[in-house]
Design a protein around this motif. Structure first.
Motif, PDB file in Angstrom:
ATOM      1  N   LYS A   1       0.838  -1.204   0.000  1.00 34.65           N
ATOM      2  CA  LYS A   1       0.000   0.000   0.000  1.00 34.65           C
ATOM      3  C   LYS A   1       0.872   1.252   0.000  1.00 34.65           C
ATOM      4  CE  LYS A   1      -4.113   1.937   0.292  1.00 34.65           C
ATOM      5  NZ  LYS A   1      -5.141   1.765  -0.768  1.00 34.65           N
ATOM      6  N   PHE A   2       1.937   1.217   0.769  1.00 35.73           N
ATOM      7  CA  PHE A   2       2.881   2.334   0.820  1.00 35.73           C
ATOM      8  C   PHE A   2       3.474   2.580  -0.570  1.00 35.73           C
ATOM      9  CE2 PHE A   2       7.417   3.600   1.635  1.00 35.73           C
ATOM     10  CZ  PHE A   2       7.157   4.917   2.018  1.00 35.73           C
ATOM     11  N   LYS A   3       3.875   1.521  -1.222  1.00 33.87           N
ATOM     12  CA  LYS A   3       4.413   1.627  -2.590  1.00 33.87           C
ATOM     13  C   LYS A   3       3.396   2.295  -3.515  1.00 33.87           C
ATOM     14  CE  LYS A   3       5.516  -1.369  -6.562  1.00 33.87           C
ATOM     15  NZ  LYS A   3       6.743  -0.677  -7.039  1.00 33.87           N
ATOM     16  N   GLN A   4       2.158   1.809  -3.457  1.00 35.59           N
ATOM     17  CA  GLN A   4       1.101   2.343  -4.324  1.00 35.59           C
ATOM     18  C   GLN A   4       0.895   3.839  -4.095  1.00 35.59           C
ATOM     19  OE1 GLN A   4      -2.803   0.573  -3.659  1.00 35.59           O
ATOM     20  NE2 GLN A   4      -3.756   2.492  -4.278  1.00 35.59           N
ATOM     21  N   LEU A   5       0.804   4.234  -2.835  1.00 36.33           N
ATOM     22  CA  LEU A   5       0.503   5.633  -2.510  1.00 36.33           C
ATOM     23  C   LEU A   5       1.640   6.566  -2.892  1.00 36.33           C
ATOM     24  CD1 LEU A   5      -1.208   5.131   0.972  1.00 36.33           C
ATOM     25  CD2 LEU A   5      -2.325   5.722  -1.191  1.00 36.33           C
ATOM     26  N   VAL A   6       2.867   6.180  -2.593  1.00 32.69           N
ATOM     27  CA  VAL A   6       4.011   7.037  -2.921  1.00 32.69           C
ATOM     28  C   VAL A   6       4.131   7.218  -4.428  1.00 32.69           C
ATOM     29  CG1 VAL A   6       6.536   7.192  -2.910  1.00 32.69           C
ATOM     30  CG2 VAL A   6       5.329   6.526  -0.833  1.00 32.69           C
ATOM     31  N   GLU A   7       3.988   6.139  -5.178  1.00 36.89           N
ATOM     32  CA  GLU A   7       4.153   6.227  -6.631  1.00 36.89           C
ATOM     33  C   GLU A   7       2.996   6.964  -7.288  1.00 36.89           C
ATOM     34  OE1 GLU A   7       4.966   2.253  -7.956  1.00 36.89           O
ATOM     35  OE2 GLU A   7       6.954   2.216  -7.041  1.00 36.89           O
ATOM     36  N   GLU A   8       1.826   6.936  -6.656  1.00 41.96           N
ATOM     37  CA  GLU A   8       0.694   7.707  -7.172  1.00 41.96           C
ATOM     38  C   GLU A   8       0.877   9.196  -6.909  1.00 41.96           C
ATOM     39  OE1 GLU A   8      -2.820   6.192  -5.359  1.00 41.96           O
ATOM     40  OE2 GLU A   8      -3.051   4.505  -6.757  1.00 41.96           O
TER      41      GLU A   8
ATOM     42  N   LEU B   1       3.793  10.835  -6.049  1.00 47.53           N
ATOM     43  CA  LEU B   1       5.054  11.391  -6.547  1.00 47.53           C
ATOM     44  C   LEU B   1       5.459  10.637  -7.820  1.00 47.53           C
ATOM     45  CD1 LEU B   1       6.923  11.664  -3.122  1.00 47.53           C
ATOM     46  CD2 LEU B   1       5.896  13.553  -4.418  1.00 47.53           C
ATOM     47  N   PRO B   2       4.604  10.675  -8.844  1.00 51.16           N
ATOM     48  CA  PRO B   2       4.853   9.881 -10.052  1.00 51.16           C
ATOM     49  C   PRO B   2       6.147  10.287 -10.745  1.00 51.16           C
ATOM     50  CG  PRO B   2       3.135  11.513 -10.444  1.00 51.16           C
ATOM     51  CD  PRO B   2       3.403  11.519  -8.970  1.00 51.16           C
ATOM     52  N   GLY B   3       6.943   9.273 -11.072  1.00 54.98           N
ATOM     53  CA  GLY B   3       8.194   9.524 -11.768  1.00 54.98           C
ATOM     54  C   GLY B   3       9.321  10.034 -10.896  1.00 54.98           C
ATOM     55  N   GLU B   4       9.018  10.366  -9.649  1.00 55.44           N
ATOM     56  CA  GLU B   4      10.044  10.915  -8.768  1.00 55.44           C
ATOM     57  C   GLU B   4      10.615   9.859  -7.822  1.00 55.44           C
ATOM     58  OE1 GLU B   4       9.358  14.968  -7.175  1.00 55.44           O
ATOM     59  OE2 GLU B   4       7.304  14.672  -7.913  1.00 55.44           O
ATOM     60  N   TYR B   5       9.732   8.994  -7.315  1.00 52.36           N
ATOM     61  CA  TYR B   5      10.167   7.958  -6.380  1.00 52.36           C
ATOM     62  C   TYR B   5       9.553   6.621  -6.776  1.00 52.36           C
ATOM     63  CZ  TYR B   5      11.945  11.662  -3.410  1.00 52.36           C
ATOM     64  OH  TYR B   5      12.652  12.741  -2.949  1.00 52.36           O
ATOM     65  N   GLN B   6      10.350   5.591  -6.708  1.00 53.97           N
ATOM     66  CA  GLN B   6       9.889   4.229  -6.970  1.00 53.97           C
ATOM     67  C   GLN B   6      10.166   3.382  -5.728  1.00 53.97           C
ATOM     68  OE1 GLN B   6      11.193   2.406 -10.649  1.00 53.97           O
ATOM     69  NE2 GLN B   6      11.236   0.373  -9.709  1.00 53.97           N
TER      70      GLN B   6
ATOM     71  N   LYS C   1       7.206  15.085   3.512  1.00 53.78           N
ATOM     72  CA  LYS C   1       5.838  15.228   4.024  1.00 53.78           C
ATOM     73  C   LYS C   1       4.885  14.280   3.307  1.00 53.78           C
ATOM     74  CE  LYS C   1       2.260  18.730   4.853  1.00 53.78           C
ATOM     75  NZ  LYS C   1       1.908  20.163   4.691  1.00 53.78           N
ATOM     76  N   VAL C   2       5.029  14.171   1.989  1.00 52.28           N
ATOM     77  CA  VAL C   2       4.164  13.287   1.201  1.00 52.28           C
ATOM     78  C   VAL C   2       4.444  11.821   1.548  1.00 52.28           C
ATOM     79  CG1 VAL C   2       3.606  12.494  -1.134  1.00 52.28           C
ATOM     80  CG2 VAL C   2       3.961  14.929  -0.702  1.00 52.28           C
ATOM     81  N   ILE C   3       5.717  11.480   1.673  1.00 56.67           N
ATOM     82  CA  ILE C   3       6.089  10.097   1.980  1.00 56.67           C
ATOM     83  C   ILE C   3       5.597   9.711   3.379  1.00 56.67           C
ATOM     84  CG2 ILE C   3       8.073   8.589   2.431  1.00 56.67           C
ATOM     85  CD1 ILE C   3       9.495  10.067   0.113  1.00 56.67           C
TER      86      ILE C   3
ATOM     87  N   ASP D   1       1.719   6.826   6.863  1.00 53.72           N
ATOM     88  CA  ASP D   1       0.674   6.841   7.903  1.00 53.72           C
ATOM     89  C   ASP D   1      -0.597   6.162   7.395  1.00 53.72           C
ATOM     90  OD1 ASP D   1       2.339   8.185   9.643  1.00 53.72           O
ATOM     91  OD2 ASP D   1       1.467  10.164   9.244  1.00 53.72           O
ATOM     92  N   GLU D   2      -0.958   6.467   6.175  1.00 55.18           N
ATOM     93  CA  GLU D   2      -2.159   5.872   5.579  1.00 55.18           C
ATOM     94  C   GLU D   2      -1.971   4.372   5.366  1.00 55.18           C
ATOM     95  OE1 GLU D   2      -4.903   6.462   1.571  1.00 55.18           O
ATOM     96  OE2 GLU D   2      -3.790   8.186   2.399  1.00 55.18           O
ATOM     97  N   ALA D   3      -0.781   3.979   4.938  1.00 56.66           N
ATOM     98  CA  ALA D   3      -0.493   2.561   4.714  1.00 56.66           C
ATOM     99  C   ALA D   3      -0.510   1.780   6.037  1.00 56.66           C
ATOM    100  CB  ALA D   3       0.859   2.407   4.025  1.00 56.66           C
TER     101      ALA D   3
END
Length: 336
Positions: free
Chosen positions: A54-61, A63-68, A261-263, A268-270
């Protein structure tokens, strides 16, 4: 230089600057995203495994193209005895060890290993969200480890190759434990022999009868198929198996404030998502084990449970100076 030439020169400078800006933006858009490695030791269908995905999904959604975010379950990268060292070497950026694994970084988290300290997961959650529980997230900052949140797995049960009804039933039996002095003392209190072994080796150790039993949550007993090689499981709810999601101070400080902050919000959500799964899986996985008829479940009477409490509670006093009486008192108060 004439006025006309000056204007022409300025226009050329503006044009060159604009082209440079466009080229920079283009290069940035083609730059490879920053990789974040999240390593853990359990299966993907566990609360921890689902939280990481879930963490992977949220971060990549967000911050697209910035963090994988690349998730490595089942000790694919590192086992539970060396994942924290890997974190501090920046070989991975996030791990979520069980609270027992932080013993070498702080003695205060030994609190969570004390047997029969919390009566249920509601009490655990109340303590973790209290001021005392939140302060513990920062208890390892001096060692370069930053706690970002607690993830639930559930209350622990005993399993063995023979029934465990009273403390004397554990006498002389070998039980796998995590590398925790408190857990070692817990089993020694009932005359058992604690054996510190990595989580990835538990199934084979049980299958080959190199050890007699182990302690774990319904989720882990089911997902790792321990019930297939253990004839008896005692519903003891004697301890909690929770995790702390951590990162290194070096990595965390290296992130731009806005990205951090976004990460953090994504994590937290994950974690909240993982905790919902943990709560739902308790009864589901327990029932799946019952339905399999591979392992017999022992339910303790109040008197039998009281015998286990009496035998193991002296462990509290043994570690009180290291943990802090104030923390133990705060945990006990969370039961009310």
């Amino acid at each position: 230089m004439t006025r006309l030439n000056t204007c022409t020169f300025i226009k050329q400078i503006v044009k060159i600057t604009s082209i440079a800006a466009l080229l920079g933006a283009s290069l940035n858009s083609w730059a490879a995203p920053t990789e974040i490695k999240f390593s853990h030791v359990v299966a993907e269908n566990t609360p921890k495994g689902q939280m990481a995905l879930k963490f992977k999904q949220l971060v990549e959604e967000r911050l697209p193209g910035e963090y994988q975010v690349n998730v490595f379950p089942n000790s694919q990268l590192f086992g539970d005895n060396n994942e924290l060292s890997a974190l501090l070497l920046n070989d991975v950026q996030f791990v979520a060890p069980s609270l027992s694994k932080f013993e070498r970084y702080t003695k205060k988290l030994q609190l969570f290993d004390l047997p029969f300290l919390f009566k249920d997961m509601d009490a655990v959650n109340r303590f973790q969200q209290s001021d005392s529980g939140q302060k513990l997230l920062n208890s390892m900052k001096r060692k370069g480890v930053i706690g970002l949140g607690y993830l639930h797995n559930g209350m622990k049960q005993f399993s063995a190759s023979s029934p465990l009804t009273l403390p004397e039933d554990a006498q002389g039996k070998k039980f796998r434990i995590m590398a925790s002095d408190v857990l070692a003392a817990q089993f020694q209190a009932v005359g058992a022999i604690p054996v510190k072994k990595p989580f990835s080796e538990v199934f084979t150790l049980l299958q080959t009868r190199a050890i007699d039993g182990q302690e774990n949550t319904w989720s882990n007993i089911y997902s790792k198929k321990f019930y297939e090689v253990q004839s008896n499981i005692t519903e003891s709810n004697h301890g909690v198996l929770d995790y702390m999601v951590v990162t290194s101070s070096t990595f965390w400080k290296s992130l731009p404030a806005d990205k951090r902050k976004v990460i953090k919000a994504s994590l937290d959500e994950a974690i909240a998502y993982g905790n919902e799964i943990a709560a739902a899986k308790v009864n589901k996985d327990k029932q799946a084990i019952i339905d399999s008829k591979r392992s017999e479940i022992t339910y303790l009477s109040p008197e039998q449970r009281a015998a286990w409490v009496t035998a193991m509670k002296p462990v509290w006093a043994k570690f009180e100076d290291k943990i802090g009486k104030d923390l133990i008192d705060a945990a006990v108060a969370s039961n009310e």
